[in-house]
Design an enzyme around this catalytic site. Structure first.
Site, PDB file in Angstrom:
ATOM      1  CB  SER A  71      -0.984  -0.046   1.174  1.00 34.97           C
ATOM      2  OG  SER A  71      -1.940   0.985   1.064  1.00 34.97           O
ATOM      3  CG  LEU A  72       1.943   5.557   2.294  1.00 38.85           C
ATOM      4  CD1 LEU A  72       1.951   6.410   1.031  1.00 38.85           C
ATOM      5  CD2 LEU A  72       1.481   6.353   3.489  1.00 38.85           C
TER       6      LEU A  72
END
Length: 125
Positions: A71-72
């Protein structure tokens, strides 16, 4: 291996165990703005992600590293690799490249509009 914006490293234990069982040496960690680092130490997120990555590499004497981000964390892994020469390979799962866009969906309102205006004006803190 590192997670994303609101992740806890415990979420990845099954993946980490699988990698270990396949013979890989694995180090997983949370950095500023994530999980217990945020909750217990109040460490805010940083764009200089190479600094906490370098600290982990130093602590474990790591070199020639494959950095995996989810994800991030995928975006953070790519950013760290740009500045940390010991990162030789990056795996970025489901890269979150527009954090503001993600937040705007979860928390719509005037603050998002103000943030977009400030970003467009290239405002600095």
């Amino acid at each position: 291996m590192l997670g994303g914006f609101d992740s806890y490293i415990e979420e990845f234990f099954a993946v980490l165990a699988s990698l270990r069982d396949k013979g890989w040496s694995v180090v997983a960690f949370e950095g500023p703005g994530q999980g217990s680092v945020l909750e217990e130490h109040g460490a805010a997120p940083t764009r200089d992600w190479h600094r906490p990555v370098a600290a982990v590499f130093d602590a474990f004497r790591l070199d020639d590293v494959t950095l995996i981000g989810v994800s991030l964390g995928g975006c953070l892994a790519i950013r760290a690799a740009a500045f940390e020469p010991r990162v030789r390979r990056v795996v970025a799962f489901d890269v979150l490249s527009d954090c503001l866009g993600c937040m705007a969906v979860q928390h719509p309102g005037p603050a998002v509009l103000v943030a977009r205006i400030l970003l467009a004006a290239r405002a600095t803190p």
